[in-house]
Scaffold this active site. Structure first.
Site, PDB file in Angstrom:
ATOM      1  CD  GLU A 230      27.238  11.076  73.409  1.00  0.00           C
ATOM      2  OE1 GLU A 230      26.119  10.921  73.928  1.00  0.00           O
ATOM      3  OE2 GLU A 230      28.269  10.522  73.872  1.00  0.00           O
ATOM      4  CG  ASP A 251      24.815   6.924  71.447  1.00  0.00           C
ATOM      5  OD1 ASP A 251      25.504   5.898  71.642  1.00  0.00           O
ATOM      6  OD2 ASP A 251      25.163   8.058  71.835  1.00  0.00           O
ATOM      7  CG  HIS A 331      30.016   4.754  79.465  1.00  0.00           C
ATOM      8  ND1 HIS A 331      29.759   6.010  79.939  1.00  0.00           N
ATOM      9  CD2 HIS A 331      29.925   4.855  78.123  1.00  0.00           C
ATOM     10  CE1 HIS A 331      29.506   6.833  78.933  1.00  0.00           C
ATOM     11  NE2 HIS A 331      29.589   6.151  77.816  1.00  0.00           N
TER      12      HIS A 331
HETATM   13 ZN   LIG Z   1      27.132   7.117  73.048  1.00  0.00          ZN
END
Ligand SMILES: [Zn+2]
Length: 354
Positions: A230, A251, A331
């Protein structure tokens, strides 16, 4: 209909174990195998692999009830692959230059511990540093060095000061480098790298367990696709059978300035960088959340693409929605809360049981 109880201890233990398995995109097999082993406990599921290595679990209710549902099958997907890196060059001083996987930002991993997975099977410990790291050597200039591919390096915890010595450790160009997840569970919060998207894999697995333990099951055939590419954009492009009518991508939701999402709710994403999702399926997801008192928000994500969109782009003809728990500092050093995580698990079950 009331939803089955979520075993939150199980959820947390499973998620912590999964977070601690290094699985950068391209090197995610150990995480896929871990989920496969867990799901193999449920005789309701038929497990298979795509050629790309993703895991598919099919739950066909007709195999138990003997009654065939005339509703077309649906699918849910979440991904186990994460940001990471590979060895790009071995420097003359024996340290490593990296090539990033999935665009991890250097400032988010400066001083982080890493494992280098040498192609000979050895694991070598190290850490990420800027090449002007010592405060007593570079002074204030160290903070001015750009954090980029040229200036960030891995210092190995092994006796090497030359390219030759590093190669003798077994390290080769292209070897996988995984950043430490630093998992901590405190006060209902789970703090770790790569909650994106292991948290949502745990949502799917916990939903399967809760339904199976309570003797309930989906009203129609469902495919769970645990994808492994992904973060580079094509995870779920393959692996969803063509008779699937609806795909719910599970997600992370984006939390930060200007965002509606938070860590205490699940979110239905209306639009992200890839454009809007499917209005009809979104309506259905909202109605289910209302009906089951699931705390949820709707939101728009500014820098985001999903595996469901990868399937759309690959030609997949399905109604598509995206739901997931709010993840702070995505992230980066991510954080989630059990409230948002449980809301997501409940939403998955509401979708499958209703
Ligand atoms: Zn993701």
């Amino acid at each position: 209909m009331t939803l089955p109880i979520i075993d939150t201890n199980y959820f947390t233990a499973f998620l912590v174990d999964l977070l601690n398995i290094p699985s950068p995109t391209g090197f995610a097999e150990p995480a896929i195998a871990f989920v496969e082993k867990e799901l193999s406990k449920y005789k309701q599921l038929q497990l298979s692999r795509t050629r790309k290595g993703a895991l598919v679990a099919k739950w066909d209710p007709s195999t138990r009830s003997g009654r065939k549902s005339d509703l077309p099958p649906v699918a849910l997907t979440a991904h186990v692959d994460t940001l990471g890196a590979v060895v790009k060059e071995i420097k003359p001083n024996g340290r490593l230059k990296l090539s990033r996987i999935g665009g991890i930002q250097w400032n988010t991993v400066e001083t982080e511990g890493v494992w280098v997975f040498a192609s000979n099977g050895e694991k070598i410990r190290g850490s990420v540093l800027v090449d002007t790291a010592s405060g007593h050597v570079y002074g204030a200039a160290g903070s001015e060095t750009p954090r980029n591919d040229a200036h960030m390096e891995v210092r190995l915890d092994a006796r090497t000061t030359s390219e030759k010595e590093t190669r003798e450790l077994g390290i080769n160009i292209g070897d996988c480098v995984a950043f430490d997840p630093r998992v901590e569970v405190t006060n209902g919060f789970i703090r770790s790298r790569f909650l994106d998207d292991k948290a949502c894999v745990a949502n799917l697995v916990a939903a399967i367990k809760s339904m199976a333990d309570s003797g309930q099951g989906p009203v129609r055939s469902v495919y769970f696709l645990i994808s492994n590419y992904e973060e580079v954009g094509h995870g779920a492009a393959a692996g969803i059978p063509s008779d699937v009518a609806e795909l719910v991508t599970v997600d992370m939701a984006v939390v930060g300035d200007g965002q509606e999402s938070d860590e205490f709710h699940a979110t239905l994403c209306i639009k992200d960088s890839g454009g809007p999702y499917h209005e009809g399926l979104n309506k259905k997801m909202r109605a289910l959340a209302e009906q089951h008192n699931i705390p949820y928000k709707t939101d728009v994500y500014p820098f985001y693409g999903s595996d469901g969109e990868a399937f759309w782009r690959a030609g997949g003809d399905v109604a598509l929605s995206l739901i997931g728990p709010g993840i702070d500092a995505s992230h980066n050093y991510e954080r989630a809360h059990m409230d948002g995580l449980n809301a997501t698990t409940n939403w998955v079950m509401a979708y499958l049981l209703d």
